[in-house]
Design an enzyme around this catalytic site. Sequence first.
Site, PDB file in Angstrom:
ATOM      1  N   GLY A 226      13.183  34.792  46.646  1.00 31.89           N
ATOM      2  CA  GLY A 226      14.349  34.215  47.312  1.00 31.89           C
ATOM      3  C   GLY A 226      14.039  32.798  47.756  1.00 31.89           C
ATOM      4  O   GLY A 226      13.147  32.142  47.198  1.00 31.89           O
ATOM      5  N   GLU A 248       7.905  34.696  45.915  1.00 30.35           N
ATOM      6  CA  GLU A 248       8.380  33.857  44.806  1.00 30.35           C
ATOM      7  C   GLU A 248       9.578  33.081  45.330  1.00 30.35           C
ATOM      8  O   GLU A 248      10.635  33.662  45.573  1.00 30.35           O
ATOM      9  CB  GLU A 248       8.810  34.729  43.617  1.00 30.35           C
ATOM     10  CG  GLU A 248       7.712  35.618  43.067  1.00 30.35           C
ATOM     11  CD  GLU A 248       6.595  34.847  42.390  1.00 30.35           C
ATOM     12  OE1 GLU A 248       6.795  33.662  42.042  1.00 30.35           O
ATOM     13  OE2 GLU A 248       5.511  35.431  42.223  1.00 30.35           O
ATOM     14  N   GLU A 383      16.441  21.541  46.793  1.00 34.18           N
ATOM     15  CA  GLU A 383      16.929  22.492  45.786  1.00 34.18           C
ATOM     16  C   GLU A 383      18.446  22.658  45.927  1.00 34.18           C
ATOM     17  O   GLU A 383      18.928  23.028  46.996  1.00 34.18           O
ATOM     18  CB  GLU A 383      16.236  23.848  45.975  1.00 34.18           C
ATOM     19  CG  GLU A 383      16.559  24.804  44.843  1.00 34.18           C
ATOM     20  CD  GLU A 383      15.982  26.204  45.055  1.00 34.18           C
ATOM     21  OE1 GLU A 383      16.006  26.709  46.193  1.00 34.18           O
ATOM     22  OE2 GLU A 383      15.525  26.787  44.056  1.00 34.18           O
TER      23      GLU A 383
HETATM   24  P1  NAD Z   1      17.676  34.222  50.152  1.00 40.77           P
HETATM   25  O1  NAD Z   1      16.307  33.861  50.610  1.00 40.77           O
HETATM   26  O2  NAD Z   1      18.829  33.832  50.964  1.00 40.77           O
HETATM   27  O3  NAD Z   1      17.792  35.811  49.955  1.00 40.77           O
HETATM   28  C1  NAD Z   1      16.922  36.531  49.128  1.00 40.77           C
HETATM   29  C2  NAD Z   1      16.854  37.961  49.629  1.00 40.77           C
HETATM   30  O4  NAD Z   1      16.235  37.959  50.906  1.00 40.77           O
HETATM   31  C3  NAD Z   1      18.219  38.617  49.790  1.00 40.77           C
HETATM   32  O5  NAD Z   1      18.137  39.968  49.415  1.00 40.77           O
HETATM   33  C4  NAD Z   1      18.450  38.487  51.288  1.00 40.77           C
HETATM   34  O6  NAD Z   1      19.327  39.449  51.817  1.00 40.77           O
HETATM   35  C5  NAD Z   1      17.041  38.682  51.809  1.00 40.77           C
HETATM   36  N1  NAD Z   1      16.805  38.175  53.165  1.00 40.77           N
HETATM   37  C6  NAD Z   1      17.418  37.144  53.788  1.00 40.77           C
HETATM   38  N2  NAD Z   1      16.961  37.038  55.059  1.00 40.77           N
HETATM   39  C7  NAD Z   1      16.021  37.998  55.222  1.00 40.77           C
HETATM   40  C8  NAD Z   1      15.191  38.404  56.301  1.00 40.77           C
HETATM   41  N3  NAD Z   1      15.246  37.806  57.511  1.00 40.77           N
HETATM   42  N4  NAD Z   1      14.339  39.411  56.110  1.00 40.77           N
HETATM   43  C9  NAD Z   1      14.260  40.043  54.915  1.00 40.77           C
HETATM   44  N5  NAD Z   1      15.049  39.738  53.865  1.00 40.77           N
HETATM   45  C10 NAD Z   1      15.911  38.715  54.009  1.00 40.77           C
HETATM   46  O7  NAD Z   1      17.787  33.660  48.660  1.00 40.77           O
HETATM   47  P2  NAD Z   1      19.059  33.729  47.699  1.00 40.77           P
HETATM   48  O8  NAD Z   1      20.055  32.718  48.162  1.00 40.77           O
HETATM   49  O9  NAD Z   1      19.452  35.138  47.510  1.00 40.77           O
HETATM   50  O10 NAD Z   1      18.402  33.239  46.323  1.00 40.77           O
HETATM   51  C11 NAD Z   1      18.278  31.911  45.949  1.00 40.77           C
HETATM   52  C12 NAD Z   1      16.848  31.430  46.144  1.00 40.77           C
HETATM   53  O11 NAD Z   1      15.951  32.275  45.444  1.00 40.77           O
HETATM   54  C13 NAD Z   1      16.628  30.046  45.578  1.00 40.77           C
HETATM   55  O12 NAD Z   1      15.879  29.309  46.503  1.00 40.77           O
HETATM   56  C14 NAD Z   1      15.825  30.301  44.320  1.00 40.77           C
HETATM   57  O13 NAD Z   1      15.000  29.232  43.903  1.00 40.77           O
HETATM   58  C15 NAD Z   1      15.010  31.476  44.723  1.00 40.77           C
HETATM   59  N6  NAD Z   1      14.521  32.190  43.552  1.00 40.77           N
HETATM   60  C16 NAD Z   1      13.185  32.125  43.272  1.00 40.77           C
HETATM   61  C17 NAD Z   1      12.693  32.757  42.137  1.00 40.77           C
HETATM   62  C18 NAD Z   1      11.220  32.725  41.797  1.00 40.77           C
HETATM   63  O14 NAD Z   1      10.798  33.518  40.966  1.00 40.77           O
HETATM   64  N7  NAD Z   1      10.434  31.862  42.400  1.00 40.77           N
HETATM   65  C19 NAD Z   1      13.556  33.476  41.312  1.00 40.77           C
HETATM   66  C20 NAD Z   1      14.923  33.503  41.643  1.00 40.77           C
HETATM   67  C21 NAD Z   1      15.394  32.871  42.770  1.00 40.77           C
END
Ligand code: NAD
Length: 479
Positions: A226, A248, A383
């Site tokens: 995320g 990641e 980003e």
């Molecule tokens: P996000 O961090 O908002 O959410 C990701 C996940 O984390 C979701 O399931 C969300 O509900 C959960 N989450 C949020 N707050 C949390 C907390 N306090 N405790 C536990 N879980 C929590 O990210 P997003 O908007 O869903 O995804 C986009 C991001 O993901 C972008 O920054 C992208 O670059 C990244 N990403 C990285 C990869 C990689 O392999 N490096 C792959 C895909 C996406």
Amino acid sequence: MKITNYINGNFHNPIEDNWIDNYNPSDGTVYGQIPNSSKEDVENAYIAAKSTFPSWSQTTFEERSRILIKISELLEANLERFAEAESKDNGKPVSLAKSVDIPRAASNFRFFGNAITQFTSESHESVGQDAINYTLRQPIGVVGCISPWNLPLYLFTWKIAPAIAAGNCVVAKPSEVTPMTAYLLGEICNEAGLPKGVLNIVHGLGSTTGQAIIEHPDIKAISFTGGTATGAHIAKVAAPMFKKLSLELGGKNPNIIFADCDYEDMLQTTVRSSFANQGQICLCGSRIFVEASIYDKFKTDFVAKVKGLKVGHPSDTDTNIGALVSQQHLNKVKDYIQIAKDENATVLCGGNEVIVKGFEHGYYLEPTVLEVPTDDCRVNQEEIFGPVVTVMPFNTENDVLQMANKVKYGLSATLWTNDLKRTMHMSNKLQAGIVWVNTWMLRDLRTPFGGVKDSGVGREGGFEALRFFTEAKNVCIKY
Ligand code: NAD
């Protein structure tokens, strides 16, 4: 429709009866509800996982392999249904979900179903001391898997498959924005004969359900994909409990184009690496650096190709760019286009919302190319995670290396050149976990996957993932 939690092989409403709306990004309508699961729901998922762990961890690897491969086959048999669900939840073209997301989710189970049969440990003879050491690779217990919305089932299963292959039981949470295919996966797991309690899926917001998973004192490992800010928060919460972490995170990846590259191949691939999945892939090459001698030609040819991409409803077979995932995300991407203008960038094409006839409330945006005056402007450093790329020229290898590395992220980099010395030099110096040369997103599941700097900690893929989901224990026997 109501999506429910999958706990101990059964589907359950959330204990507090708390629900969140689920939107269809292609038309902006609410088409379902998902639980906003509480601490108690997570606890129930944990209890199911914990009570199944003693038997699952003792299941032979042949049996685990057989079940994982069966899940893979069932996903393939249900390709259409899963692809349509993924598209409806996420806004991506159905054709993309059918050719990439769901096949890859099936491959994840097949790959780790096979990999576990090849996963061995080491032994070391301590010559002169009459002793032998061997290393046991033991599953951790109950592990947490948390995934984002951009490649929903693809990334969810990229964690779950190695976790259960290695003998762990799992409490998993997909993104609240794209819960649908994770929900459907529960049925498939039952049909494949996965014992109840091995996989438990709880739905909800990161701040409630996700937080309950990361705070759980007995969920000893968290595999998270995320955003970087969420990753930093998880690291902070997990550190006092000494949880094992795989993070990641975000990326701002350079795509570096030298004049000696295979031009047509580079051009086609650069359109894809810029705008595939509406630019919502962490690996997209969102900063394009072009050698000055071909910069003007590149701009003309690239912009012509980008203007030819069709923005449309995800179900239309000729759609190249579907809807962005949410209204909130669309607003964020539009804000960045305004920031670019304020920083004197030139919009070479795109920049506007698109009204798709019949789906006027969907979240559509033109693919956008920004020519930036300097590499340190915000749109080149932060980003955006949408269909927006920047372009700028460079003169020397050293200049471009400096600009490529001058961001806080370090996920991937792409290099276009036919010069071997340059390839070796640049690949060594680029600060990224993955470097592609003359290609993009060619993934071999045996290879390590992950980022450096603010793009994360740890590696997924191949035996790296199986190592993450096991603890190494050394046994030393004096004879
Ligand atoms: P996000 O961090 O908002 O959410 C990701 C996940 O984390 C979701 O399931 C969300 O509900 C959960 N989450 C949020 N707050 C949390 C907390 N306090 N405790 C536990 N879980 C929590 O990210 P997003 O908007 O869903 O995804 C986009 C991001 O993901 C972008 O920054 C992208 O670059 C990244 N990403 C990285 C990869 C990689 O392999 N490096 C792959 C895909 C996406």
